[in-house]
Write a protein that holds these residues in place. Structure first.
Motif, mmCIF file in Angstrom:
data_model
loop_
_atom_site.group_PDB
_atom_site.id
_atom_site.type_symbol
_atom_site.label_atom_id
_atom_site.label_comp_id
_atom_site.label_asym_id
_atom_site.label_seq_id
_atom_site.Cartn_x
_atom_site.Cartn_y
_atom_site.Cartn_z
ATOM 1 N N GLU A 1 0.840 -1.192 0.000
ATOM 2 C CA GLU A 1 0.000 0.000 0.000
ATOM 3 C C GLU A 1 0.875 1.242 0.000
ATOM 4 O OE1 GLU A 1 -3.519 0.433 0.099
ATOM 5 O OE2 GLU A 1 -3.486 -1.671 -0.529
ATOM 6 N N VAL A 2 0.542 2.170 -0.857
ATOM 7 C CA VAL A 2 1.228 3.460 -0.927
ATOM 8 C C VAL A 2 0.255 4.480 -0.361
ATOM 9 C CG1 VAL A 2 2.324 5.155 -2.422
ATOM 10 C CG2 VAL A 2 2.518 2.712 -2.957
ATOM 11 N N LEU B 1 -1.527 8.942 10.099
ATOM 12 C CA LEU B 1 -1.863 7.772 10.898
ATOM 13 C C LEU B 1 -3.101 7.038 10.392
ATOM 14 C CD1 LEU B 1 -1.249 5.995 13.337
ATOM 15 C CD2 LEU B 1 -2.580 7.599 14.739
ATOM 16 N N GLU B 2 -4.125 7.776 10.001
ATOM 17 C CA GLU B 2 -5.357 7.140 9.543
ATOM 18 C C GLU B 2 -5.107 6.268 8.320
ATOM 19 O OE1 GLU B 2 -5.115 10.566 9.970
ATOM 20 O OE2 GLU B 2 -5.969 10.532 11.986
ATOM 21 N N SER B 3 -4.324 6.774 7.383
ATOM 22 C CA SER B 3 -4.003 6.003 6.179
ATOM 23 C C SER B 3 -3.182 4.776 6.527
ATOM 24 C CB SER B 3 -3.231 6.871 5.183
ATOM 25 O OG SER B 3 -4.020 7.939 4.752
ATOM 26 N N PHE B 4 -2.280 4.918 7.479
ATOM 27 C CA PHE B 4 -1.452 3.780 7.893
ATOM 28 C C PHE B 4 -2.319 2.668 8.483
ATOM 29 C CE2 PHE B 4 0.829 1.479 11.195
ATOM 30 C CZ PHE B 4 1.827 0.894 10.423
ATOM 31 N N ARG C 1 -4.776 -2.728 7.965
ATOM 32 C CA ARG C 1 -5.969 -3.586 8.009
ATOM 33 C C ARG C 1 -6.221 -4.248 6.653
ATOM 34 N NH1 ARG C 1 -9.519 0.512 11.543
ATOM 35 N NH2 ARG C 1 -8.990 -0.332 13.578
ATOM 36 N N MET C 2 -6.060 -3.462 5.599
ATOM 37 C CA MET C 2 -6.276 -3.975 4.243
ATOM 38 C C MET C 2 -5.316 -5.131 3.953
ATOM 39 S SD MET C 2 -7.887 -3.516 1.261
ATOM 40 C CE MET C 2 -8.344 -1.819 1.109
ATOM 41 N N ILE C 3 -4.057 -4.955 4.297
ATOM 42 C CA ILE C 3 -3.062 -6.001 4.055
ATOM 43 C C ILE C 3 -3.370 -7.241 4.886
ATOM 44 C CG2 ILE C 3 -0.636 -6.622 4.396
ATOM 45 C CD1 ILE C 3 0.069 -3.778 3.422
ATOM 46 N N PHE C 4 -3.687 -7.072 6.146
ATOM 47 C CA PHE C 4 -3.960 -8.244 6.987
ATOM 48 C C PHE C 4 -5.201 -9.007 6.539
ATOM 49 C CE2 PHE C 4 -1.106 -6.395 10.309
ATOM 50 C CZ PHE C 4 -0.221 -7.464 10.334
ATOM 51 N N THR C 5 -6.196 -8.316 5.991
ATOM 52 C CA THR C 5 -7.404 -9.022 5.544
ATOM 53 C C THR C 5 -7.187 -9.752 4.220
ATOM 54 O OG1 THR C 5 -8.313 -7.055 4.475
ATOM 55 C CG2 THR C 5 -8.999 -7.486 6.754
ATOM 56 N N GLN C 6 -6.169 -9.330 3.448
ATOM 57 C CA GLN C 6 -5.884 -9.974 2.163
ATOM 58 C C GLN C 6 -4.400 -10.354 2.082
ATOM 59 O OE1 GLN C 6 -7.474 -7.724 -1.199
ATOM 60 N NE2 GLN C 6 -8.696 -6.558 0.257
ATOM 61 N N TYR C 7 -3.891 -10.880 3.186
ATOM 62 C CA TYR C 7 -2.449 -11.077 3.318
ATOM 63 C C TYR C 7 -1.858 -11.987 2.248
ATOM 64 C CZ TYR C 7 2.138 -11.445 5.241
ATOM 65 O OH TYR C 7 3.495 -11.379 5.381
#
Length: 147
Positions: free
Chosen positions: A100-101, A106-109, A114-120
């Motif tokens: 993710e770029v 902080l909010e974007s991080f 979360r996005m990465i962990f849900t589609q790891y």
């Protein structure tokens, strides 16, 4: 969640981050400055899930002109990455979906983690695929046969 943060490197703000980490409920381990290609760094990196390399998007930041070797190293371990849009390579990360770029906030991080962990699995596979495209032996062969 059951997470631990490992920080490889150092910098002018290290004391600030150490002080904040000491008050955090999330365990933070500071490993100090080391060669990211060393066996010691490799042993740390291969036990992690996401490679994080955030750079402030400031005009004077030398990262704009450098090679994101830390990010490429994370990708070589199959780690999805979270980074800011400082390098030209950020476009490749975004297009390949190997990480993710994000804007530097902080909010974007949190959203990207979360996005990465849900589609790891998907992100990790894309990281490996991207690394294969930039493997130096393939690049050198291509560079010198297309002259």
């Amino acid at each position: 969640p059951d997470i631990e943060v490992h920080i490889i490197g150092s910098g002018p703000d290290e004391e600030y981050y150490r002080n904040n980490a000491a008050r955090s409920v999330i365990p933070c381990v500071f490993h100090g400055q080391m060669n990211i290609y060393s066996a010691k760094a490799g042993n740390i990196i291969k036990r992690t899930n996401i490679g994080i390399a955030l750079y402030k998007p400031e005009p004077g930041n030398v990262s704009y002109y450098g090679d994101p070797s830390k990010i490429k190293n994370y990708l070589s371990y199959g780690l999805p990455v979270i980074t800011t849009d400082v390098f030209e390579f950020s476009k490749i990360i975004r297009k390949s979906k190997s990480g993710e770029v994000i804007p530097y906030n902080l909010e974007s991080f949190i959203k990207s983690a979360r996005m990465i962990f849900t589609q790891y699995k998907k992100y990790s596979e894309q990281s490996k695929t991207l690394t294969e495209q930039y493997y130096y032996k393939k690049l050198y062969k291509k560079m010198f046969t297309e002259l």
